[in-house]
Design an enzyme around this catalytic site. Structure first.
Site, PDB file in Angstrom:
ATOM      1  N   ASN A 155      37.554  62.068  63.282  1.00 29.27           N
ATOM      2  CA  ASN A 155      36.720  63.262  63.079  1.00 29.27           C
ATOM      3  C   ASN A 155      35.681  63.398  64.161  1.00 29.27           C
ATOM      4  OD1 ASN A 155      33.671  62.988  61.977  1.00 29.27           O
ATOM      5  ND2 ASN A 155      34.846  61.127  61.485  1.00 29.27           N
TER       6      ASN A 155
ATOM      7  N   PHE B  91      23.260  53.786  61.801  1.00 23.80           N
ATOM      8  CA  PHE B  91      23.240  53.422  63.224  1.00 23.80           C
ATOM      9  C   PHE B  91      24.673  53.377  63.749  1.00 23.80           C
ATOM     10  CE2 PHE B  91      19.233  50.757  62.218  1.00 23.80           C
ATOM     11  CZ  PHE B  91      18.425  51.879  62.356  1.00 23.80           C
TER      12      PHE B  91
ATOM     13  N   CYS C 120      27.238  56.433  63.688  1.00 24.56           N
ATOM     14  CA  CYS C 120      28.039  57.601  64.064  1.00 24.56           C
ATOM     15  C   CYS C 120      28.287  57.591  65.564  1.00 24.56           C
ATOM     16  CB  CYS C 120      27.319  58.871  63.639  1.00 24.56           C
ATOM     17  SG  CYS C 120      28.290  60.327  63.960  1.00 24.56           S
TER      18      CYS C 120
ATOM     19  N   THR D 103      32.733  54.609  61.954  1.00 28.52           N
ATOM     20  CA  THR D 103      34.013  54.918  62.598  1.00 28.52           C
ATOM     21  C   THR D 103      34.097  54.354  64.022  1.00 28.52           C
ATOM     22  OG1 THR D 103      33.097  57.035  63.223  1.00 28.52           O
ATOM     23  CG2 THR D 103      34.441  56.966  61.232  1.00 28.52           C
TER      24      THR D 103
ATOM     25  N   CYS E  93      70.263  38.539  53.325  1.00 25.15           N
ATOM     26  CA  CYS E  93      70.260  39.186  54.644  1.00 25.15           C
ATOM     27  C   CYS E  93      71.287  40.320  54.706  1.00 25.15           C
ATOM     28  CB  CYS E  93      70.595  38.126  55.692  1.00 25.15           C
ATOM     29  SG  CYS E  93      70.942  38.780  57.322  1.00 25.15           S
TER      30      CYS E  93
ATOM     31  N   CYS F 157      71.032  43.118  59.944  1.00 25.52           N
ATOM     32  CA  CYS F 157      70.580  44.124  60.907  1.00 25.52           C
ATOM     33  C   CYS F 157      70.310  43.466  62.263  1.00 25.52           C
ATOM     34  CB  CYS F 157      69.330  44.841  60.406  1.00 25.52           C
ATOM     35  SG  CYS F 157      67.869  43.790  60.342  1.00 25.52           S
TER      36      CYS F 157
ATOM     37  N   CYS G  58      65.814  40.295  63.489  1.00 28.95           N
ATOM     38  CA  CYS G  58      65.084  39.041  63.701  1.00 28.95           C
ATOM     39  C   CYS G  58      65.615  38.344  64.945  1.00 28.95           C
ATOM     40  CB  CYS G  58      65.210  38.143  62.478  1.00 28.95           C
ATOM     41  SG  CYS G  58      66.906  37.762  62.027  1.00 28.95           S
TER      42      CYS G  58
ATOM     43  N   CYS H 236      56.031  31.504  64.318  1.00 33.24           N
ATOM     44  CA  CYS H 236      55.148  32.612  64.701  1.00 33.24           C
ATOM     45  C   CYS H 236      55.143  33.729  63.654  1.00 33.24           C
ATOM     46  CB  CYS H 236      55.560  33.168  66.058  1.00 33.24           C
ATOM     47  SG  CYS H 236      57.106  34.092  66.034  1.00 33.24           S
TER      48      CYS H 236
ATOM     49  N   CYS I 280      61.720  41.766  59.625  1.00 31.05           N
ATOM     50  CA  CYS I 280      62.798  41.811  58.633  1.00 31.05           C
ATOM     51  C   CYS I 280      62.562  42.921  57.618  1.00 31.05           C
ATOM     52  CB  CYS I 280      62.904  40.470  57.901  1.00 31.05           C
ATOM     53  SG  CYS I 280      64.170  40.521  56.617  1.00 31.05           S
TER      54      CYS I 280
HETATM   55  C1  LIG Z   1      34.681  63.391  58.412  1.00 34.91           C
HETATM   56  C2  LIG Z   1      33.817  62.168  58.375  1.00 34.91           C
HETATM   57  C3  LIG Z   1      32.454  62.285  58.458  1.00 34.91           C
HETATM   58  C4  LIG Z   1      31.652  61.158  58.401  1.00 34.91           C
HETATM   59  N1  LIG Z   1      30.306  61.311  58.406  1.00 34.91           N
HETATM   60  C5  LIG Z   1      29.502  60.221  58.299  1.00 34.91           C
HETATM   61  C6  LIG Z   1      28.103  60.358  58.183  1.00 34.91           C
HETATM   62  O1  LIG Z   1      27.557  61.460  58.182  1.00 34.91           O
HETATM   63  N2  LIG Z   1      27.364  59.238  58.063  1.00 34.91           N
HETATM   64  C7  LIG Z   1      27.914  57.998  58.018  1.00 34.91           C
HETATM   65  O2  LIG Z   1      27.186  57.022  57.891  1.00 34.91           O
HETATM   66  N3  LIG Z   1      29.241  57.834  58.114  1.00 34.91           N
HETATM   67  C8  LIG Z   1      30.051  58.917  58.240  1.00 34.91           C
HETATM   68  N4  LIG Z   1      31.417  58.740  58.269  1.00 34.91           N
HETATM   69  C9  LIG Z   1      31.981  57.382  58.236  1.00 34.91           C
HETATM   70  C10 LIG Z   1      32.323  56.948  56.815  1.00 34.91           C
HETATM   71  O3  LIG Z   1      31.175  56.885  56.009  1.00 34.91           O
HETATM   72  C11 LIG Z   1      32.979  55.564  56.801  1.00 34.91           C
HETATM   73  O4  LIG Z   1      32.113  54.635  57.379  1.00 34.91           O
HETATM   74  C12 LIG Z   1      34.288  55.514  57.546  1.00 34.91           C
HETATM   75  O5  LIG Z   1      35.007  56.701  57.340  1.00 34.91           O
HETATM   76  C13 LIG Z   1      35.159  54.307  57.160  1.00 34.91           C
HETATM   77  O6  LIG Z   1      35.649  54.358  55.839  1.00 34.91           O
HETATM   78  P1  LIG Z   1      37.109  54.903  55.437  1.00 34.91           P
HETATM   79  O7  LIG Z   1      38.115  54.184  56.256  1.00 34.91           O
HETATM   80  O8  LIG Z   1      37.207  54.669  53.975  1.00 34.91           O
HETATM   81  O9  LIG Z   1      37.134  56.363  55.758  1.00 34.91           O
HETATM   82  C14 LIG Z   1      32.226  59.877  58.314  1.00 34.91           C
HETATM   83  C15 LIG Z   1      33.608  59.767  58.229  1.00 34.91           C
HETATM   84  C16 LIG Z   1      34.416  60.890  58.250  1.00 34.91           C
HETATM   85  C17 LIG Z   1      35.893  60.753  58.133  1.00 34.91           C
END
Ligand SMILES: Cc1cc2nc3c(=O)[nH]c(=O)nc-3n(C[C@H](O)[C@H](O)[C@H](O)COP(=O)(O)O)c2cc1C
Ligand SMILES: Cc1cc2nc3c(=O)[nH]c(=O)nc-3n(C[C@H](O)[C@H](O)[C@H](O)COP(=O)(O)OP(=O)(O)OC[C@H]3O[C@@H](n4cnc5c(N)ncnc54)[C@H](O)[C@@H]3O)c2cc1C
Ligand code: SF4
Lengths: 426, 76, 453
Positions: free
Chosen positions: A73, A133, A135, A201, A342, A345, A348, A382, A389
């Site tokens: 996003n 802290f 976004c 994110t 098995c 395919c 493996c 590993c 599989c």
């Molecule tokens: C569209 C969208 C908008 C978001 N806006 C914010 C936000 O305003 N503040 C924030 O702390 N995190 C924001 N996030 C992050 C989410 O709070 C969250 O940390 C992140 O999506 C991971 O969780 P998930 O995998 O369950 O989506 C946003 C995520 C998405 C998808």
């Protein structure tokens, strides 16, 4: 039924499932619908100076027919005035006094600005604050979000400013766009954070349209990096939670998120030290109703094991998570192929032949049927064959008896080192 | 040659010295693998003979590590 | 038993084990992932019992098997049987939105997968409600009676089921062939109801072994869930000869070992073209009959059997003789069936909105050689019993308030096949189950005031 109530640094909620700060928590209408559906808490969409968003905001990565393996996003924080949000927070809290309502906050790195928003927000009756802290897009260009979240000093300082004014618990939400998240987590703790939450994110570009050559999503012909979340980021998030949980200097509770899509994922995060989980993408994919199975699945899991409270699983797997140097070099597993299961395919074989250790032979049994067989002495264990599989139960990874006593890399190096000392002394 | 075969040969060489009473005296590991320095003191002449083995396989390197552990444990 | 006999029995046992294999874990998981988890999903609306289908499928996907089975069984107390016998292509699967794009979700098979899990793992899914002191008698322990009993037990009623047969479950236990619905599945559902404190008195035929008035006076309310009765006579000469069977009786004999062997290598003719006829025919095939023909006086289009049943019979090698009306069963000197005399029929143009009528073609009689005739032209009504109770009815179909399932006696409710026909409901296990639930809820509504006040 097991007790699902949880407590994150003093913030209590009827269950560990919170909606993360994001579009699902944009308004009182939504958060109240979520609480009606059963969610235990919600972190309100980040409050701050109302921003302007672009249109065409999300993109998803679909993987082999499954939709939304990952979600991207380019949306910013709230675009609604603070008063409007605070009024709805107040109303929501009044209707749902036992649910956790946490306000996510983001302002410029300035003491006065932090003091002002903390006071105003707490006056609306929130149970706690989450400092965003994390976004990674848009806000970062303005010196906020992950721009400050990537600098430990800034994290510490701003946490401190928020703490100076705060009366409710302060959660610091960390960005994963950093090499070692424990550095910023520690800074948050030093700044006085009552809890940390992660992950926000991850910087991403969802794709490029190979016909138009435009980024996905694009806004009138131009795109910019966004933030990635959803199932694809879960391993990254889980690791960051685990690294913080096992770090003794990060001695505050953790709210875990990033790709939690079902109750099993939630249990994984909690076993690795999260006191609760936050969810965004899964709710955006299916609606608030997913919380029914989150709760049902979790409580059945606990009941089946005779665990009385969900709090009893928090951190239970942390001691099993360590450094590579503490792993036993002499532990040995090998692949064993069950030819009656098995389906031939040969995936493996080719995986091992081309990309691992060339130890799966294509043979014929006495009656001429094609079979696959592992030369166990050459197998390094590993797991690749069992990963590629496609059939349940066709390849087992079997633990062999220890040929040598257990020895970790660290132990081995000490051992060899001790020899050197002797040599020097001679 | 298959790696396991290679390892068996290395193991045989290591065992050869151990069986003759050699002790692991020193180990140097570098880009080429590991070099084990074996030493044996002749009880009568008090002369020390030294042998160096180049170990290349990972299993070989795990093997001498285990022997080294045993050697150190039996000393103490 | 001689060794020959026992090897025959073993062979028959194989013929009567469930035909459709259950989904493997992997199949079930993949199929569950394919479900879109629609909101306000049409499959839910299409299920007469309103099972929350996307939710139970989502729970299979999340690994919450107990929750999945519970979701199914909450809405449908005979959900394990239904997963096998429901005409899903006309119900849930027919409504699946994926019909528009790819292929519908295998809802029935997933439902079976989830309920099988509960059966195998001995799961306790429900708890009896707090006793409320009210007593309800249910006459008939088939799908309708069991569903009503389950709901009432959850609400705290003291429920007794009176069942004429020696085991409960109704046609699920006795009437639907084992290779589609093993008896054990139906008996598990019975056990689930018993575990909620419901007393089931088997081998008690109300009206014969105990007067209706007695149970009526002992209980606050009575629910009639007696289904329908045996197959009616064909009303043609020769019907009493040896070698003439009632399809439902025949199926009943095959629901548990030892299997009857008298149809082995015989030529069998089945009269009728509903599900009963199909089950009678496929049963005969599996009992070793050399040849099985279904005779129906109308044509393929008018046949009432479900499509999947018809397909199934064809695959089993059953032959169909349309527009064929039996007029006499022929016997040999010992009174054993040796053939059936029929006449060809022709279809007339249907009057507006009516079923097409058939008339005999003059001088078209012919004989089909056979050793056995199986009657399968529907089911009779418990007319005599119903008249004794003094309930309003139309030719043995108890008349009810469609909303509440109340009969003309406000203390007596009716549900299931006993009210089927004359524009009321459909003879399906799933609708019987839903009617049982409805009867229970409305009865509860009517009684609630009397004990909460
Ligand atoms: C569209 C969208 C908008 C978001 N806006 C914010 C936000 O305003 N503040 C924030 O702390 N995190 C924001 N996030 C992050 C989410 O709070 C969250 O940390 C992140 O999506 C991971 O969780 P998930 O995998 O369950 O989506 C946003 C995520 C998405 C998808
Ligand atoms: C051969 C056959 C195949 C079928 N196949 C299908 C199918 O594939 N799918 C589907 O959905 N439906 C099918 N049906 C229909 C389905 O079985 C019925 O609609 C359903 O069983 C009706 O449930 P019920 O509880 O109303 O009646 P029943 O199942 O008939 O149960 C009534 C019970 O009441 C008992 N009883 C009757 N009188 C008394 C008395 N006086 N005292 C005490 N007990 C009494 C009976 O012994 C019986 O156990 C089939 C029916 C037949 C005959
Ligand atoms: S979900 Fe669809 S309809 Fe709703 S705002 Fe987004 S683009 Fe518009």
């Amino acid at each position: 039924m097991a007790d699902l109530r949880t407590n994150l640094a003093g913030i209590t909620s009827p269950n560990p499932f919170w909606l993360a700060s994001a579009p699902p928590t944009n308004s009182g209408y939504q958060v109240q619908r979520a609480f009606e559906a059963g969610w235990g808490g919600a972190v309100w969409k980040t409050l701050g100076d109302p921003i302007l968003n672009v249109s065409s905001r999300y993109a998803a990565v679909h993987f082999n027919g499954q939709r939304v393996a990952g979600f991207n996003n380019i949306e910013l924080i709230t675009d609604r005035p603070l008063e409007v949000n605070l009024k709805e927070i107040y109303e929501t809290k009044k209707r749902f006094p036992n649910h956790a309502v946490v306000a996510s906050l983001m302002v410029e790195p300035n003491q006065g600005a932090w003091h002002e928003i903390v006071k105003k927000t707490e006056a609306a009756g929130v149970d706690g604050l989450e400092l965003n802290f994390g976004c990674p897009h848009g806000m970062a260009e303005r010196g906020m979000g992950s721009a400050s979240g990537q600098v430990p000093e800034l994290v510490m300082k701003q946490t401190n400013w928020a703490k100076e004014a705060a009366e409710t618990p302060v959660i610091v939400k960390l960005t994963p766009n950093i090499t070692d998240i424990t550095a910023t987590a520690e800074a948050a703790v030093q700044g006085g954070a009552d809890a940390v939450s992660m992950i926000n994110t991850i910087n991403s570009l969802a794709g490029v349209d190979i016909d138009t050559w435009l980024p996905i999503p694009h806004v009138g012909g131009k795109g910019a990096h966004g933030g990635y979340c959803g199932p694809a980021v879960k391993p990254i998030a889980l690791n960051m939670v685990s690294e913080c949980a096992r770090n003794s200097r990060i001695n505050v509770p953790i709210s875990g998120m990033g790709g939690v899509s079902n109750w099993q994922n939630a249990i994984e995060f909690m076993l690795m030290g999260a006191s609760n989980v936050q969810i965004c993408t899964a709710a955006m994919h299916h609606g608030f109703r997913i919380v029914e199975d989150l709760i049902d699945g979790l409580s059945t899991y606990l009941d089946d094991r005779g665990i009385l409270s969900v709090q009893d699983i928090i951190g239970k797997s942390v001691p099993t998570f360590s450094d590579w140097g503490n792993l036993d070099l002499n532990y040995k597993v090998v692949a064993r192929i069950n030819n009656d299961v098995c389906i031939n395919c040969n995936k493996c074989h080719i995986a091992c032949e081309d990309t691992s250790h060339q130890c799966i032979d294509m043979l014929n049994d006495p009656s001429g049927n094609a079979i696959l067989q592992v030369r166990e002495e050459d197998c390094v264990g590993c797991n690749l064959c069992s990963i590629v599989c496609p059939v349940d139960g066709a390849i087992d990874m079997i633990q062999l008896n220890h040929e040598h006593p257990p020895m970790t890399w660290n132990e081995r190096q000490t051992l060899i080192g001790s020899l050197k000392d002797k040599k020097v002394s001679k | 040659m298959r790696e396991h075969q290679h390892y068996l040969i290395e193991r045989e060489k290591i065992d050869y010295f151990i069986d003759r009473g050699y002790r692991i005296h020193g180990i140097t590991e570098n880009l080429s693998g590991a070099f084990i320095e074996f030493r044996l003191k002749d009880n009568k002449t008090d002369e020390e003979s030294t042998e160096i083995l180049h170990i290349q396989t990972p299993d070989g390197r795990k093997y001498f590590s285990a022997l080294l552990l045993k050697q150190i444990q039996t000393v103490s | 038993m001689s060794s020959l006999e026992s090897s025959i029995q073993k062979e028959l046992q194989k013929n009567f084990t469930e035909v459709i294999p259950s989904l493997t874990n992997q199949e079930a998981f993949q199929e569950s992932q394919r479900c879109l988890y629609c909101y306000d999903a049409p499959c839910i609306t299409a299920c007469p019992t309103g099972i929350d289908i996307p939710t139970f499928i989502k729970k299979i996907a999340s690994g919450n098997m107990k929750g999945s089975a519970k979701t199914i069984m909450t809405a449908n107390p005979v959900g394990a049987s239904c997963s096998r016998v429901c005409p899903t292509e006309e119900l849930c699967e027919g409504a699946c939105v994926l019909n528009h794009t790819t292929k519908p979700i295998l809802i029935g098979n997933l439902q079976r997968y989830a309920t099988d899990w509960a059966i195998k793992n001995d799961q306790v899914l429900f708890k009896q409600g707090q006793p409320n002191g009210k007593k309800v008698a249910i006459v008939g322990g088939g799908p309708a009676g069991l569903s009503a009993a389950r709901e009432l037990a959850l609400l705290g009623y003291d429920v007794t089921i009176y069942e004429a047969e020696s085991e409960a479950g109704g046609l699920d236990t006795y009437g639907i062939v084992s290779f589609r619905l093993p008896k054990s599945v139906s008996l598990w559902e019975v056990e689930q109801v018993q575990n909620l404190g419901v007393t089931i008195k088997t081998g008690v035929k109300v009206g014969e072994d105990i007067p209706f008035d007695e149970i009526y006076s002992m209980h606050d309310r009575v629910i009639l869930a007696i289904g329908m009765a045996s197959v009616p006579n064909l009303n043609i000469p020769g019907e009493q000869s040896s070698g003439v069977y009632d399809a439902i009786e025949l199926v009943k004999k095959t629901k548990a070992a030892p299997f009857p062997t008298e149809l082995k290598d015989k030529k069998v003719v089945v009269v009728g073209a509903g599900n009963t006829a199909i089950d009678g025919a496929t049963c005969s095939v599996r009992l070793g009959a050399e040849n099985v023909k279904i005779l129906y006086r109308r044509s393929e289009q008018e046949m009432t059997a479900y499509d999947f049943e018809y397909e199934f019979a064809k695959q089993d090698g059953v032959e169909f003789r349309w527009l064929t009306q039996p007029i006499e069963i022929l016997t040999n000197k010992e009174g054993k069936v040796e053939g059936i005399k029929c006449i060809r029929m022709q279809l007339l143009k249907a009057a507006q909105g009516e079923r097409r009528r058939t008339v005999p073609v003059p001088d078209s009689e012919f004989i089909i050689e056979c050793d056995a005739v199986i009657k399968a032209i529907g089911q009779k009504r418990h007319l005599h019993f119903i008249e004794e109770l003094g309930l309003a009815h139309k030719e043995g179909v108890i008349l009810i308030n469609n909303e509440t399932m109340e009969t003309s006696n406000p203390k007596v409710y009716a549900c299931g096949d006993v009210i089927f026909g004359k524009g009321q409901g459909e003879a399906m296990v799933v609708s019987a189950a839903q009617q049982g639930k409805t009867a229970a809820y409305h009865m509860h509504e009517s009684l609630k005031e009397s004990y909460t006040a």
